[in-house]
Design an enzyme around this catalytic site. Sequence first.
Site, PDB file in Angstrom:
ATOM      1  N   LYS A 157       0.911  -1.123   0.037  1.00 10.41           N
ATOM      2  CA  LYS A 157      -0.139   0.078  -0.107  1.00 10.41           C
ATOM      3  C   LYS A 157       0.796   1.209  -0.084  1.00 10.41           C
ATOM      4  O   LYS A 157       1.569   1.029   0.848  1.00 10.41           O
ATOM      5  CB  LYS A 157      -0.929   0.110   1.018  1.00 10.41           C
ATOM      6  CG  LYS A 157      -1.988  -1.114   0.976  1.00 10.41           C
ATOM      7  CD  LYS A 157      -3.333  -0.887   1.958  1.00 10.41           C
ATOM      8  CE  LYS A 157      -4.425  -1.742   1.636  1.00 10.41           C
ATOM      9  NZ  LYS A 157      -4.977  -1.557   0.637  1.00 10.41           N
ATOM     10  N   ARG A 180     -10.344 -11.016  -2.978  1.00 11.99           N
ATOM     11  CA  ARG A 180     -10.891 -11.781  -3.853  1.00 11.99           C
ATOM     12  C   ARG A 180     -10.430 -13.143  -4.017  1.00 11.99           C
ATOM     13  O   ARG A 180     -11.181 -14.036  -4.272  1.00 11.99           O
ATOM     14  CB  ARG A 180     -11.317 -10.905  -5.240  1.00 11.99           C
ATOM     15  CG  ARG A 180      -9.970 -10.839  -5.755  1.00 11.99           C
ATOM     16  CD  ARG A 180     -10.218  -9.598  -6.911  1.00 11.99           C
ATOM     17  NE  ARG A 180     -10.086  -8.212  -6.293  1.00 11.99           N
ATOM     18  CZ  ARG A 180     -10.416  -7.260  -7.156  1.00 11.99           C
ATOM     19  NH1 ARG A 180     -10.381  -7.202  -8.417  1.00 11.99           N
ATOM     20  NH2 ARG A 180     -10.422  -6.009  -6.487  1.00 11.99           N
TER      21      ARG A 180
HETATM   22  N1  BES Z   1      -8.669  -4.085   1.847  1.00 13.21           N
HETATM   23  C1  BES Z   1      -8.649  -3.424   0.741  1.00 13.21           C
HETATM   24  C2  BES Z   1      -9.865  -2.561   0.465  1.00 13.21           C
HETATM   25  C3  BES Z   1     -10.100  -1.500   1.477  1.00 13.21           C
HETATM   26  C4  BES Z   1      -9.908  -0.109   1.177  1.00 13.21           C
HETATM   27  C5  BES Z   1     -10.780  -1.717   2.634  1.00 13.21           C
HETATM   28  C6  BES Z   1     -10.042   0.730   2.089  1.00 13.21           C
HETATM   29  C7  BES Z   1     -11.012  -0.879   3.815  1.00 13.21           C
HETATM   30  C8  BES Z   1     -10.604   0.599   3.257  1.00 13.21           C
HETATM   31  C9  BES Z   1      -8.318  -4.218  -0.431  1.00 13.21           C
HETATM   32  O1  BES Z   1      -7.902  -5.463   0.083  1.00 13.21           O
HETATM   33  C10 BES Z   1      -7.872  -3.464  -1.635  1.00 13.21           C
HETATM   34  O2  BES Z   1      -6.553  -3.232  -1.286  1.00 13.21           O
HETATM   35  N2  BES Z   1      -8.367  -3.202  -2.598  1.00 13.21           N
HETATM   36  C11 BES Z   1      -7.750  -2.340  -3.700  1.00 13.21           C
HETATM   37  C12 BES Z   1      -7.998  -3.432  -4.855  1.00 13.21           C
HETATM   38  C13 BES Z   1      -7.121  -3.023  -6.324  1.00 13.21           C
HETATM   39  C14 BES Z   1      -5.793  -3.297  -6.035  1.00 13.21           C
HETATM   40  C15 BES Z   1      -7.840  -3.371  -7.420  1.00 13.21           C
HETATM   41  C16 BES Z   1      -8.151  -1.257  -3.822  1.00 13.21           C
HETATM   42  O3  BES Z   1      -9.259  -0.874  -3.444  1.00 13.21           O
HETATM   43  O4  BES Z   1      -7.475  -0.245  -3.775  1.00 13.21           O
HETATM   44 MN    MN Z   2      -5.807  -5.306  -0.346  1.00 13.47          MN
END
Ligand code: BES
Ligand code: MN
Length: 479
Positions: free
Chosen positions: A258, A333
């Site tokens: 992240k 996912r």
């Molecule tokens: N856990 C995150 C999503 C999330 C974001 C939950 C903010 C709670 C608050 C998820 O695993 C994630 O990182 N999703 C990515 C997907 C992308 C890489 C396609 C996202 O939303 O950026």
């Molecule tokens: Mn994630």
Amino acid sequence: MITIKKTSNPVKGSNLAIICEKFKNKPTYHFDNSVTEYITKQLSDPDKKFVSLNHLGQLIYVIIIDPKKDINKTHEGLRKNGSSITDAINGTKGKHLTVINETAKSSHSLALAEGLALGNYQFIKHKPSAKKGANTFESVSIIDSRLKDEQISKLNIVVDATIKARNLVNEPVNILNAQGLADAFKDFGKSAGFKVEVYNKAKITQLKMGGLLSVNAGSVDEPTFTIMEYKPKNARNKKPYVLVGKGVVYDTGGLSLKPTPNSMDSMKCDMAGAAAVGATMYAIAKAKLNVHVVGLVPATDNRPGFNAFAPGDIITMMDGSTVEMLNSDAEGRMILADALHFAKKYEPELTIDLATLTGAAAAAIGQYGIVSMGTAAERHTNRLKDSGHRVHERLAEFPFWEEYDELMKSDIADQKNIGGPYGGAITAGKFLVKFTNYPYYHLDIAGPAFIAGKDAYRTKGATGVGVRLLFDFFSNLYK
Ligand code: BES
Ligand code: MN
Ligand code: ZN
């Protein structure tokens, strides 16, 4: 936790909240003339719907209900009133409140009590220095002759379950890992009376849960796969309802770490779907609802360890299909896919998953609702949406058009795990639906699961979203 009970007479001098359409003094209130005069004067302003006063240490509230207003809005207003009353009671180190419902609907006193109890939540177990500031509020007594014992006990159960979910979500990963989460579900099963089985890494490997194993590859902690089943003798459904919860106990993004400042700070909340599923199982079993429900939770942390799955990897999932894994931050996912495939063996009436799945869902509607989509029939989704309005965990249904399927296609595998730059909440749902062969509904709770500041009875941090929604859904299924 605050206990809610019924009573028949207010104790003189006890903190009091009166819900009414129009205020009328009664001898049972034991009010001095000065108190009655003050309340009447305040309410001479027709816009005034909430009067509060502190009479020699006794907190007194009068809440005016408009019977013509939408009932769901009225209930949500009462929950919020409840939360501010709770703050005031704790502010004076008070312990009790009596609620007198003078309106035509007993649901009004339940809504107020729900807000009182949920607003009292604190997560201070790891803060010894906060012991002195701990809430003092202990119990609510409701005077409302129409209230049935069953309604009170269900309210206590759903409050308890919501708090259990919040506690799990607020617990950081150094204290609650995948095994810890599974252990917590075992405890839920023991105390509420449902079956819990936990698969360890060896079993998960034997079952070829490739999605769950791929996310776990960078972790030193083993993954778990928890199966919860509540099957009462009087279950009305032949085919079970299956609940699936995302159990990423911490999400660093993995090798696709992240990137932005603070974007990881709240990622202990990435098992909020799992917590909601476990706590819902607890609530329906405690309340002995007449419905057969299975809960599935794949759990792991997502980290960039030595052998972490790498963007470009091709993963064979439990169902035998392949995924070109292009972003390790789209990990939810991957683990959910195996759980959804696993669910096929139950031939579910309906499968609902809850997941903090995409930032895109949070970006689209913020913390005020759940992004939903899927293939389930309207007779199911309408019930869920109605529950959403009743408990104020509203569903915003997104389109599930076939054009989005295109975005998940890969040249070298059956699917990619990311779509394009737009419609991210939907492409995530599109990825998941490929692993289902039954009526399916996807709830993306990334927005409301964990909030930066208190929003009335939704206290700061974990909200427990999903528990009240699903408990209401199952409570009303066979009414
Ligand atoms: N856990 C995150 C999503 C999330 C974001 C939950 C903010 C709670 C608050 C998820 O695993 C994630 O990182 N999703 C990515 C997907 C992308 C890489 C396609 C996202 O939303 O950026
Ligand atoms: Mn994630
Ligand atoms: Zn995640």
